[in-house]
Design a protein around this motif. Structure first.
Motif, PDB file in Angstrom:
ATOM      1  N   THR A  25       0.825  -1.217  -0.018  1.00 44.46           N
ATOM      2  CA  THR A  25      -0.028  -0.172  -0.030  1.00 44.46           C
ATOM      3  C   THR A  25       0.755   1.051   0.043  1.00 44.46           C
ATOM      4  OG1 THR A  25      -0.163   0.297   2.220  1.00 44.46           O
ATOM      5  CG2 THR A  25      -1.832  -1.299   1.349  1.00 44.46           C
ATOM      6  N   GLU A  26       0.361   2.288  -0.359  1.00 45.43           N
ATOM      7  CA  GLU A  26       0.864   3.612  -0.010  1.00 45.43           C
ATOM      8  C   GLU A  26       1.259   3.950   1.168  1.00 45.43           C
ATOM      9  OE1 GLU A  26      -0.542   6.682  -2.455  1.00 45.43           O
ATOM     10  OE2 GLU A  26      -0.673   5.825  -4.468  1.00 45.43           O
ATOM     11  N   VAL A  38      12.679   0.845  -1.988  1.00 42.09           N
ATOM     12  CA  VAL A  38      11.574  -0.440  -1.782  1.00 42.09           C
ATOM     13  C   VAL A  38      12.630  -1.567  -2.137  1.00 42.09           C
ATOM     14  CG1 VAL A  38       9.794  -1.117  -3.026  1.00 42.09           C
ATOM     15  CG2 VAL A  38       9.938   1.255  -2.572  1.00 42.09           C
ATOM     16  N   TRP A  39      13.113  -1.557  -3.394  1.00 39.56           N
ATOM     17  CA  TRP A  39      13.934  -2.893  -3.637  1.00 39.56           C
ATOM     18  C   TRP A  39      14.971  -3.128  -2.552  1.00 39.56           C
ATOM     19  CZ3 TRP A  39      14.972  -2.029  -9.434  1.00 39.56           C
ATOM     20  CH2 TRP A  39      13.839  -2.195 -10.336  1.00 39.56           C
ATOM     21  N   ASP A  40      15.410  -2.420  -2.106  1.00 38.31           N
ATOM     22  CA  ASP A  40      16.274  -2.874  -1.068  1.00 38.31           C
ATOM     23  C   ASP A  40      15.527  -3.377   0.330  1.00 38.31           C
ATOM     24  OD1 ASP A  40      18.593  -1.947  -1.974  1.00 38.31           O
ATOM     25  OD2 ASP A  40      18.857  -0.117  -0.882  1.00 38.31           O
ATOM     26  N   TYR A  41      14.606  -2.586   0.410  1.00 37.81           N
ATOM     27  CA  TYR A  41      13.496  -3.369   1.604  1.00 37.81           C
ATOM     28  C   TYR A  41      13.058  -4.725   1.132  1.00 37.81           C
ATOM     29  CZ  TYR A  41       9.215  -4.091   4.225  1.00 37.81           C
ATOM     30  OH  TYR A  41       8.338  -4.471   5.019  1.00 37.81           O
ATOM     31  N   LEU A  42      12.602  -4.816   0.151  1.00 44.04           N
ATOM     32  CA  LEU A  42      11.973  -6.109  -0.387  1.00 44.04           C
ATOM     33  C   LEU A  42      13.128  -7.282  -0.395  1.00 44.04           C
ATOM     34  CD1 LEU A  42      10.233  -5.244  -3.763  1.00 44.04           C
ATOM     35  CD2 LEU A  42       9.323  -5.342  -1.481  1.00 44.04           C
ATOM     36  N   HIS A  43      14.290  -7.061  -0.565  1.00 50.90           N
ATOM     37  CA  HIS A  43      15.424  -7.788  -0.490  1.00 50.90           C
ATOM     38  C   HIS A  43      16.094  -7.795   0.993  1.00 50.90           C
ATOM     39  CE1 HIS A  43      14.835  -7.746  -4.960  1.00 50.90           C
ATOM     40  NE2 HIS A  43      15.617  -9.046  -4.731  1.00 50.90           N
ATOM     41  N   ILE A 102       2.608  10.725  -2.364  1.00 49.04           N
ATOM     42  CA  ILE A 102       2.761   9.803  -3.159  1.00 49.04           C
ATOM     43  C   ILE A 102       2.410  10.199  -4.620  1.00 49.04           C
ATOM     44  CG2 ILE A 102       3.083   7.311  -3.889  1.00 49.04           C
ATOM     45  CD1 ILE A 102       4.484   8.023  -1.293  1.00 49.04           C
ATOM     46  N   ALA A 103       2.985   9.935  -5.952  1.00 55.82           N
ATOM     47  CA  ALA A 103       2.676  10.275  -7.062  1.00 55.82           C
ATOM     48  C   ALA A 103       3.011   8.798  -7.847  1.00 55.82           C
ATOM     49  CB  ALA A 103       3.061  11.441  -7.878  1.00 55.82           C
ATOM     50  N   ALA A 104       1.866   8.023  -8.044  1.00 51.57           N
ATOM     51  CA  ALA A 104       2.163   6.686  -8.703  1.00 51.57           C
ATOM     52  C   ALA A 104       1.277   6.555  -9.618  1.00 51.57           C
ATOM     53  CB  ALA A 104       2.211   5.407  -7.868  1.00 51.57           C
ATOM     54  N   PRO A 105       1.338   7.094 -10.999  1.00 51.66           N
ATOM     55  CA  PRO A 105       0.375   6.951 -12.003  1.00 51.66           C
ATOM     56  C   PRO A 105      -0.156   5.397 -12.284  1.00 51.66           C
ATOM     57  CG  PRO A 105       2.219   8.081 -12.812  1.00 51.66           C
ATOM     58  CD  PRO A 105       2.448   7.728 -11.280  1.00 51.66           C
ATOM     59  N   TYR A 106       0.965   4.525 -11.999  1.00 49.91           N
ATOM     60  CA  TYR A 106       0.322   2.975 -12.175  1.00 49.91           C
ATOM     61  C   TYR A 106       0.201   2.392 -10.866  1.00 49.91           C
ATOM     62  CZ  TYR A 106       1.544   4.702 -16.677  1.00 49.91           C
ATOM     63  OH  TYR A 106       1.967   5.564 -17.993  1.00 49.91           O
ATOM     64  N   GLY A 107      -0.047   2.864  -9.944  1.00 45.16           N
ATOM     65  CA  GLY A 107       0.176   2.343  -8.501  1.00 45.16           C
ATOM     66  C   GLY A 107       1.429   1.918  -8.128  1.00 45.16           C
ATOM     67  N   ILE A 108       1.410   1.150  -6.992  1.00 41.64           N
ATOM     68  CA  ILE A 108       2.781   0.735  -6.395  1.00 41.64           C
ATOM     69  C   ILE A 108       2.801  -0.852  -6.389  1.00 41.64           C
ATOM     70  CG2 ILE A 108       2.984   2.862  -4.944  1.00 41.64           C
ATOM     71  CD1 ILE A 108       2.542   0.803  -2.797  1.00 41.64           C
ATOM     72  N   ASN A 158       5.479   4.944   5.305  1.00 36.39           N
ATOM     73  CA  ASN A 158       6.216   4.702   6.451  1.00 36.39           C
ATOM     74  C   ASN A 158       7.420   4.310   6.219  1.00 36.39           C
ATOM     75  OD1 ASN A 158       3.953   5.182   7.987  1.00 36.39           O
ATOM     76  ND2 ASN A 158       2.894   2.895   7.825  1.00 36.39           N
ATOM     77  N   LEU A 159       7.747   3.493   5.083  1.00 37.14           N
ATOM     78  CA  LEU A 159       9.107   3.139   4.900  1.00 37.14           C
ATOM     79  C   LEU A 159      10.131   4.228   4.617  1.00 37.14           C
ATOM     80  CD1 LEU A 159      11.207   0.661   4.246  1.00 37.14           C
ATOM     81  CD2 LEU A 159      10.381   1.070   1.900  1.00 37.14           C
ATOM     82  N   ILE A 160       9.558   5.274   3.615  1.00 41.42           N
ATOM     83  CA  ILE A 160      10.280   6.506   3.495  1.00 41.42           C
ATOM     84  C   ILE A 160      10.480   7.370   4.702  1.00 41.42           C
ATOM     85  CG2 ILE A 160      10.314   8.573   2.288  1.00 41.42           C
ATOM     86  CD1 ILE A 160       8.895   7.143   0.034  1.00 41.42           C
ATOM     87  N   ALA A 161       9.439   7.435   5.616  1.00 39.28           N
ATOM     88  CA  ALA A 161       9.177   8.236   6.892  1.00 39.28           C
ATOM     89  C   ALA A 161      10.358   7.663   7.709  1.00 39.28           C
ATOM     90  CB  ALA A 161       7.875   8.284   7.495  1.00 39.28           C
ATOM     91  N   SER A 162      10.741   6.619   7.866  1.00 40.77           N
ATOM     92  CA  SER A 162      11.638   5.845   8.770  1.00 40.77           C
ATOM     93  C   SER A 162      12.787   6.102   8.411  1.00 40.77           C
ATOM     94  CB  SER A 162      11.098   4.469   8.953  1.00 40.77           C
ATOM     95  OG  SER A 162      11.569   3.630   7.866  1.00 40.77           O
TER      96      SER A 162
END
Length: 189
Positions: A6-7, A46-51, A138-144, A12-16
């Motif tokens: 979710t956005e 985000v990819w660092d978080y996913l991995h 957040i600006a995500a024209p195609y979602g996240i 929350n990821l960015i704020a932290s």
């Protein structure tokens, strides 16, 4: 591999992340019209978080975009980069006015910075974040969804035209993202 759905989770990821918040607050001080930090700096976070990476993957630049039809001079972008370097000198700032970037992409003029974002090559790169009076947007024209699942696909602008699609494929080969993030699913059709 983790996911980010979710956005709100993205915010929350960015704020932290103190570094990212510093970047966003630095950009906010310029008070540029329709201004966003976008592309690789967010995608890589985000990819660092996913991995589950402990260390930040190095980035080539911090993309800052804005939309100003009244001043299309490239010199204005360079002046904003200079101002950002004075505020935060050790960062690789790159500033672009989306009101003129359609020429490089061979498309119709963009209507806004978010319209410019929608013309980025890959869906997980087509994302922007800004800090506005202490509130993350957040600006995500195609979602996240694809970004948060580690899936790379071209945006419609790059999928619909074979010349543009060739640029997408070339970027995938050049970026070598799979070397830094081994569990990405990169779609090449």
């Amino acid at each position: 591999m983790r996911t980010l759905k979710t956005e709100e989770e993205l915010k929350n990821l960015i704020a932290s992340d103190d570094w990212m918040m510093h970047i966003l607050s630095t950009v906010e001080t310029l008070q540029l019209q329709d201004c966003w930090v976008c592309a690789g700096v967010i995608r890589s976070k985000v990819w660092d978080y996913l991995h589950v990476k402990e260390e930040r993957t190095p980035i080539a630049d911090i993309d800052v975009i804005y939309f100003d039809k009244e001043n299309l001079a490239e010199e204005a972008e360079k002046q904003y980069e200079h101002e950002l370097r004075k505020l935060s000198p050790n960062e690789p700032w790159s500033v672009k006015n989306q009101a003129r970037m359609h020429v490089l992409n061979g498309s119709n003029p963009y209507k806004s910075a978010i319209d410019g974002i929608s013309h980025f090559p890959e869906i997980p790169t087509a994302i922007g974040v800004k800090l506005s009076d202490g509130i993350l947007e957040i600006a995500a024209p195609y979602g996240i969804h694809l970004l948060g699942a580690g899936i790379v696909e071209p945006t419609p602008f790059y999928l619909e035209n074979k010349d543009n699609y060739a640029i997408y494929r070339q970027r995938i080969q050049q970026k070598q993202w799979h070397l830094s993030w081994s569990e990405l699913k990169i779609n090449l059709q």
